[in-house]
Design a protein around this motif. Structure first.
Motif, mmCIF file in Angstrom:
data_model
loop_
_atom_site.group_PDB
_atom_site.id
_atom_site.type_symbol
_atom_site.label_atom_id
_atom_site.label_comp_id
_atom_site.label_asym_id
_atom_site.label_seq_id
_atom_site.Cartn_x
_atom_site.Cartn_y
_atom_site.Cartn_z
ATOM 1 N N ASP A 19 119.551 77.988 18.140
ATOM 2 C CA ASP A 19 120.680 78.255 19.023
ATOM 3 C C ASP A 19 120.916 77.061 19.940
ATOM 4 O O ASP A 19 119.982 76.351 20.316
ATOM 5 N N LEU A 20 122.163 76.873 20.315
ATOM 6 C CA LEU A 20 122.539 75.913 21.355
ATOM 7 C C LEU A 20 122.863 76.765 22.575
ATOM 8 O O LEU A 20 123.946 77.347 22.650
ATOM 9 N N ILE A 21 121.939 76.879 23.487
ATOM 10 C CA ILE A 21 122.135 77.804 24.600
ATOM 11 C C ILE A 21 121.421 77.276 25.838
ATOM 12 O O ILE A 21 120.480 76.493 25.722
ATOM 13 N N GLY A 22 121.907 77.689 26.969
ATOM 14 C CA GLY A 22 121.290 77.298 28.223
ATOM 15 C C GLY A 22 121.955 78.032 29.370
ATOM 16 O O GLY A 22 122.880 78.826 29.162
ATOM 17 N N PRO A 23 121.510 77.768 30.571
ATOM 18 C CA PRO A 23 122.079 78.457 31.735
ATOM 19 C C PRO A 23 123.493 77.970 32.054
ATOM 20 O O PRO A 23 123.864 76.846 31.726
ATOM 21 N N GLY A 24 124.274 78.838 32.661
ATOM 22 C CA GLY A 24 125.574 78.459 33.190
ATOM 23 C C GLY A 24 126.675 78.254 32.171
ATOM 24 O O GLY A 24 127.639 77.550 32.452
ATOM 25 N N HIS A 57 138.649 71.866 19.759
ATOM 26 C CA HIS A 57 139.343 70.754 20.416
ATOM 27 C C HIS A 57 140.798 71.092 20.724
ATOM 28 O O HIS A 57 141.267 70.913 21.853
ATOM 29 N N ARG A 58 141.522 71.580 19.738
ATOM 30 C CA ARG A 58 142.954 71.860 19.946
ATOM 31 C C ARG A 58 143.196 72.940 20.987
ATOM 32 O O ARG A 58 144.265 72.988 21.588
ATOM 33 N N SER A 59 142.211 73.794 21.211
ATOM 34 C CA SER A 59 142.361 74.845 22.217
ATOM 35 C C SER A 59 142.062 74.337 23.622
ATOM 36 O O SER A 59 142.281 75.057 24.594
ATOM 37 N N GLY A 60 141.554 73.113 23.717
ATOM 38 C CA GLY A 60 141.282 72.536 25.025
ATOM 39 C C GLY A 60 139.854 72.690 25.506
ATOM 40 O O GLY A 60 139.529 72.297 26.631
ATOM 41 N N PHE A 61 138.968 73.242 24.697
ATOM 42 C CA PHE A 61 137.568 73.365 25.110
ATOM 43 C C PHE A 61 136.871 72.008 25.152
ATOM 44 O O PHE A 61 135.954 71.818 25.958
ATOM 45 N N THR A 62 137.253 71.089 24.272
ATOM 46 C CA THR A 62 136.643 69.753 24.261
ATOM 47 C C THR A 62 137.737 68.697 24.345
ATOM 48 O O THR A 62 138.860 68.928 23.885
ATOM 49 N N ARG A 64 137.853 65.842 22.853
ATOM 50 C CA ARG A 64 138.105 65.253 21.535
ATOM 51 C C ARG A 64 137.444 66.143 20.492
ATOM 52 O O ARG A 64 136.616 66.986 20.831
ATOM 53 N N GLN A 65 137.808 65.944 19.249
ATOM 54 C CA GLN A 65 137.195 66.736 18.189
ATOM 55 C C GLN A 65 135.791 66.205 17.921
ATOM 56 O O GLN A 65 135.617 65.044 17.566
ATOM 57 N N LEU A 66 134.824 67.053 18.130
ATOM 58 C CA LEU A 66 133.442 66.680 17.880
ATOM 59 C C LEU A 66 133.103 66.851 16.404
ATOM 60 O O LEU A 66 133.652 67.728 15.730
ATOM 61 N N HIS A 67 132.194 66.046 15.927
ATOM 62 C CA HIS A 67 131.618 66.217 14.596
ATOM 63 C C HIS A 67 130.466 67.219 14.765
ATOM 64 O O HIS A 67 129.843 67.275 15.834
ATOM 65 N N PRO A 68 130.160 68.015 13.761
ATOM 66 C CA PRO A 68 129.047 68.960 13.901
ATOM 67 C C PRO A 68 127.745 68.309 14.385
ATOM 68 O O PRO A 68 126.979 68.942 15.122
ATOM 69 N N SER A 69 127.506 67.057 14.023
ATOM 70 C CA SER A 69 126.290 66.379 14.464
ATOM 71 C C SER A 69 126.294 66.094 15.972
ATOM 72 O O SER A 69 125.259 65.747 16.541
ATOM 73 N N GLU A 70 127.441 66.284 16.615
ATOM 74 C CA GLU A 70 127.551 66.088 18.060
ATOM 75 C C GLU A 70 127.465 67.416 18.820
ATOM 76 O O GLU A 70 127.755 67.474 20.016
ATOM 77 N N GLN A 71 127.010 68.457 18.147
ATOM 78 C CA GLN A 71 126.965 69.791 18.756
ATOM 79 C C GLN A 71 126.171 69.820 20.057
ATOM 80 O O GLN A 71 126.425 70.660 20.922
ATOM 81 N N PHE A 72 125.213 68.922 20.216
ATOM 82 C CA PHE A 72 124.363 68.939 21.400
ATOM 83 C C PHE A 72 125.110 68.544 22.674
ATOM 84 O O PHE A 72 124.564 68.662 23.765
ATOM 85 N N GLU A 73 126.359 68.108 22.540
ATOM 86 C CA GLU A 73 127.190 67.815 23.708
ATOM 87 C C GLU A 73 127.789 69.086 24.319
ATOM 88 O O GLU A 73 128.264 69.061 25.451
ATOM 89 N N LEU A 74 127.786 70.181 23.581
ATOM 90 C CA LEU A 74 128.460 71.389 24.051
ATOM 91 C C LEU A 74 127.871 72.003 25.323
ATOM 92 O O LEU A 74 128.633 72.389 26.212
ATOM 93 N N GLY A 78 129.514 73.510 29.114
ATOM 94 C CA GLY A 78 129.456 74.946 29.389
ATOM 95 C C GLY A 78 129.648 75.806 28.161
ATOM 96 O O GLY A 78 130.032 76.968 28.279
ATOM 97 N N LEU A 79 129.353 75.266 26.976
ATOM 98 C CA LEU A 79 129.561 75.987 25.726
ATOM 99 C C LEU A 79 128.252 76.046 24.944
ATOM 100 O O LEU A 79 127.474 75.094 24.941
ATOM 101 N N GLY A 80 128.040 77.160 24.263
ATOM 102 C CA GLY A 80 126.859 77.315 23.437
ATOM 103 C C GLY A 80 127.224 77.939 22.106
ATOM 104 O O GLY A 80 128.337 78.448 21.932
ATOM 105 N N ILE A 81 126.287 77.895 21.164
ATOM 106 C CA ILE A 81 126.494 78.485 19.838
ATOM 107 C C ILE A 81 125.240 79.230 19.408
ATOM 108 O O ILE A 81 124.120 78.725 19.551
ATOM 109 N N THR A 82 125.452 80.407 18.843
ATOM 110 C CA THR A 82 124.411 81.199 18.215
ATOM 111 C C THR A 82 125.042 81.892 17.013
ATOM 112 O O THR A 82 126.157 81.563 16.631
ATOM 113 N N ASN A 83 124.336 82.843 16.429
ATOM 114 C CA ASN A 83 124.860 83.617 15.297
ATOM 115 C C ASN A 83 124.444 85.070 15.437
ATOM 116 O O ASN A 83 123.397 85.359 16.028
#
Length: 181
Positions: A19-24, A57-62, A64-74, A78-83
């Motif tokens: 998971d890409l998760i953290g506080p805040g 990206h197009r929704s304004g969350f980032t 620029r368009q990130l590559h999946p390998s740049e996921q650690f910038e999220l 203030g963004l995280g990813i899980t499943n």
């Protein structure tokens, strides 16, 4: 980063991605489960044709368009990813209803622990099954998960032909506006 070979993709069945998760967090995005391609690369939403990164990206969350390998910038944004379900499969329809329900309980505990401003579940059918809400629709939900407000978004998989990148971005932008309030 080179693309995984077909053998590497096939060998990824059942793997998980951290998971890409953290506080805040403003938003914790929850996919249904990782694709084999994503599990082979170790990056969320990595399969070519998945529209998560362009929609984000197009929704304004980032900016620029990130590559999946740049996921650690999220998390810094203030963004995280899980499943909902951690194990990788070729298609989400390979998951049993019991796996989705079990994954929903795990996701609820994760949301309760980290308390993001919103939990965004990417796939209305999986959300309905995981949380026993058969009439749920895309958009904000009346119920919370783990005490966290939920927003159901369309699944960004290229297999979801009902949405284009632009319509996905529009739905994601509604969530961004709510999260920024």
């Amino acid at each position: 980063m080179p693309a995984p070979t077909p053998a590497e993709v096939a060998a990824a069945a059942g793997r998980t991605i951290p998971d890409l998760i953290g506080p805040g967090l403003r938003v914790l995005f929850s996919g249904i489960n990782p694709s084999l391609y994503s599990a082979a690369t170790g990056h969320h939403f990595a399969r070519p044709g998945n529209r998560f990164w362009p929609a984000l990206h197009r929704s304004g969350f980032t900016e620029r368009q990130l590559h999946p390998s740049e996921q650690f910038e999220l998390p810094a944004a203030g963004l995280g990813i899980t499943n909902v379900v951690a194990r990788a499969t070729a298609r989400a329809d390979e998951l049993s209803p019991a796996e989705l329900v079990e994954g929903g309980a795990i996701l609820a505990a994760l949301a309760a622990e980290w308390k993001p401003r919103f939990l965004a579940v990417l796939g209305v059918t999986a959300y309905r099954t995981a949380f026993g809400r058969p009439k749920a629709a895309v958009g904000p939900q009346a119920e919370t998960v783990g005490g966290v407000p939920v927003w159901v978004l369309p699944n960004p998989s290229g297999l979801n032909a009902h949405y284009t990148v632009d319509t996905l971005a529009g739905a994601y932008a509604e969530l961004r506006e709510a999260a920024d309030r």
